[in-house]
Design an enzyme around this catalytic site. Sequence first.
Site, PDB file in Angstrom:
ATOM      1  N   HIS A 183      32.034   9.368 -30.810  1.00  0.00           N
ATOM      2  CA  HIS A 183      32.485   8.139 -30.024  1.00  0.00           C
ATOM      3  C   HIS A 183      33.712   7.785 -30.650  1.00  0.00           C
ATOM      4  O   HIS A 183      34.147   6.492 -29.833  1.00  0.00           O
ATOM      5  CB  HIS A 183      31.274   7.142 -30.667  1.00  0.00           C
ATOM      6  CG  HIS A 183      31.456   6.631 -31.779  1.00  0.00           C
ATOM      7  ND1 HIS A 183      31.301   7.147 -33.222  1.00  0.00           N
ATOM      8  CD2 HIS A 183      32.043   5.369 -32.232  1.00  0.00           C
ATOM      9  CE1 HIS A 183      31.513   6.254 -34.119  1.00  0.00           C
ATOM     10  NE2 HIS A 183      32.000   5.457 -33.682  1.00  0.00           N
TER      11      HIS A 183
HETATM   12  C1  UD1 Z   1      32.210   0.215 -31.982  1.00  0.00           C
HETATM   13  C2  UD1 Z   1      33.102  -0.065 -33.156  1.00  0.00           C
HETATM   14  C3  UD1 Z   1      33.296   1.254 -34.024  1.00  0.00           C
HETATM   15  C4  UD1 Z   1      31.665   1.727 -34.318  1.00  0.00           C
HETATM   16  C5  UD1 Z   1      31.093   1.843 -33.105  1.00  0.00           C
HETATM   17  C6  UD1 Z   1      29.617   2.278 -33.517  1.00  0.00           C
HETATM   18  C7  UD1 Z   1      35.206  -1.536 -32.765  1.00  0.00           C
HETATM   19  C8  UD1 Z   1      36.576  -1.429 -32.660  1.00  0.00           C
HETATM   20  N1  UD1 Z   1      34.197  -0.123 -32.820  1.00  0.00           N
HETATM   21  O1  UD1 Z   1      32.647   1.437 -31.241  1.00  0.00           O
HETATM   22  O2  UD1 Z   1      33.875   1.048 -35.466  1.00  0.00           O
HETATM   23  O3  UD1 Z   1      32.064   2.866 -35.217  1.00  0.00           O
HETATM   24  O4  UD1 Z   1      31.001   0.860 -32.316  1.00  0.00           O
HETATM   25  O5  UD1 Z   1      29.214   2.639 -32.293  1.00  0.00           O
HETATM   26  O6  UD1 Z   1      34.366  -2.503 -32.934  1.00  0.00           O
HETATM   27  N2  UD1 Z   1      29.008   0.185 -24.358  1.00  0.00           N
HETATM   28  C9  UD1 Z   1      27.840   0.447 -23.671  1.00  0.00           C
HETATM   29  N3  UD1 Z   1      26.886   0.051 -23.781  1.00  0.00           N
HETATM   30  C10 UD1 Z   1      26.477  -0.573 -25.346  1.00  0.00           C
HETATM   31  C11 UD1 Z   1      27.758  -0.503 -26.120  1.00  0.00           C
HETATM   32  C12 UD1 Z   1      28.980  -0.208 -25.543  1.00  0.00           C
HETATM   33  O7  UD1 Z   1      28.151   0.900 -22.392  1.00  0.00           O
HETATM   34  O8  UD1 Z   1      25.375  -0.951 -25.590  1.00  0.00           O
HETATM   35  C13 UD1 Z   1      30.244   0.483 -23.743  1.00  0.00           C
HETATM   36  C14 UD1 Z   1      31.268  -0.554 -23.750  1.00  0.00           C
HETATM   37  O9  UD1 Z   1      30.989  -1.303 -22.513  1.00  0.00           O
HETATM   38  C15 UD1 Z   1      32.551  -0.014 -23.857  1.00  0.00           C
HETATM   39  C16 UD1 Z   1      32.191   1.336 -24.779  1.00  0.00           C
HETATM   40  O10 UD1 Z   1      30.980   1.546 -24.576  1.00  0.00           O
HETATM   41  O11 UD1 Z   1      33.056   0.509 -22.536  1.00  0.00           O
HETATM   42  C17 UD1 Z   1      32.747   1.198 -26.119  1.00  0.00           C
HETATM   43  O12 UD1 Z   1      31.983   0.103 -26.724  1.00  0.00           O
HETATM   44  P1  UD1 Z   1      32.738  -0.758 -27.907  1.00  0.00           P
HETATM   45  O13 UD1 Z   1      31.849  -1.765 -28.338  1.00  0.00           O
HETATM   46  O14 UD1 Z   1      33.928  -1.402 -27.422  1.00  0.00           O
HETATM   47  O15 UD1 Z   1      33.123   0.150 -28.969  1.00  0.00           O
HETATM   48  P2  UD1 Z   1      32.441   1.473 -29.589  1.00  0.00           P
HETATM   49  O16 UD1 Z   1      33.066   2.915 -29.245  1.00  0.00           O
HETATM   50  O17 UD1 Z   1      30.867   1.520 -29.605  1.00  0.00           O
END
Ligand code: UD1
Length: 374
Positions: free
Chosen positions: A214
């Site tokens: 991820h």
């Molecule tokens: C975040 C954390 C990371 C942690 C990870 C665990 C930051 C900078 N990063 O990364 O440290 O290890 O979480 O998973 O805070 N999305 C969905 N559904 C969800 C959650 C996210 O579709 O329930 C999508 C978001 O809209 C985005 C992408 O996934 O497009 C990434 O989500 P984001 O929370 O920005 O960062 P993670 O990669 O999850």
Amino acid sequence: MKKIFTVIGARPQFVKAAVVSRRLREMPGYGGQFVELLVHTGQHYDHAMSEVFFEEMEIPRPDFHLNLGGGTHGQMTGLMLERIEKLLMEHKPDVVLVYGDTNSTLAGALAAAKVGIPVAHVEAGLRSHNLAMPEEINRKLTDSLSQYLFCPSQASVDNLSREGIPHVALEHGTPCRVINSGDVMQDAVLHYVKKCSSPKIVSTTKPNILLTLHRQENVDHKEKLSSLQRSAQELSKTFNIIFPIHPRTRKRAEEFGLDFSFCAVTQPVGYIELLSILKCVDLVATDSGGLQKEAFFLQKPCLVLREETEWTELLESGNNILCGTDEEQIKSNASKLISQGFIESPDYYGSGNTGEIICQELIRELQEPHERRK
Ligand code: UD1
């Protein structure tokens, strides 16, 4: 009544809060002398990324849900900062508790520091020394704003010490306290492993690998994600690869036209299911920080699909190997770890009572608030 304000928002924080929030509610004086108020920023919002953890780990319902998932790092952090500050000004808590290194962590710590409330950081002192990672920025800033730094390992205490935050800071009159509390994730594994079942997704005819990806620095780059996909395809000739796919990774794989259907692909799994799978696999391949240790706690060797790791003691133990995204490295080290098996190692992360240590310190802060950072 004294108040602890806890800010969580992303999957790994739910796991850590499950331990501390449960223990806090068992402490004498809970509900009478002090309470915890939980703020969910909404950074993770899909059922499989959030709600499932609250249900199966029996995490108390959030008192405030901010619904602030999605957007760029700056947008997300900025919106959280504004909303958390407002809550802090309204509710005037005595301490703000944050976990790990996500945007929710930084927003909570920064909001608290700006209004002069002490910050307690669980998982302080970790460093990858790679400032291209958003998590490294978040954790360094959060540590520098915190009065209570709960370190999961001696290596994390040493990192803070090198940055001028010494172990005995409080005794020397500087208003912050570094505590080698051990790792709250070990408490979580010990507690929830009792609830594990036998997952159907595990093969009984082939050895199994649990794969998770991820990290932005891996999955947002077409070349790196392609190399990881080819490596997984090669390993799938010998192994059943169980791949619970993170929403970020799913989006990118679709965008880059990368197919992972040779793996046993699933939606993100809840914590109990993850532990259940982990117990049954022969090897873990991951770019997650938490899973590197969960593998260790359940005595599984682990390929770390990154260029560096915060959990350096696990490399020294020989159970984890850094492979980056290089196909050859991944293939040869998978064979090496499988034939070597798990190597017995010291208790790097305390003895499973980290939740208790954190709660004792927090209650001490509520009873005798210490001098604020000047
Ligand atoms: C975040 C954390 C990371 C942690 C990870 C665990 C930051 C900078 N990063 O990364 O440290 O290890 O979480 O998973 O805070 N999305 C969905 N559904 C969800 C959650 C996210 O579709 O329930 C999508 C978001 O809209 C985005 C992408 O996934 O497009 C990434 O989500 P984001 O929370 O920005 O960062 P993670 O990669 O999850």
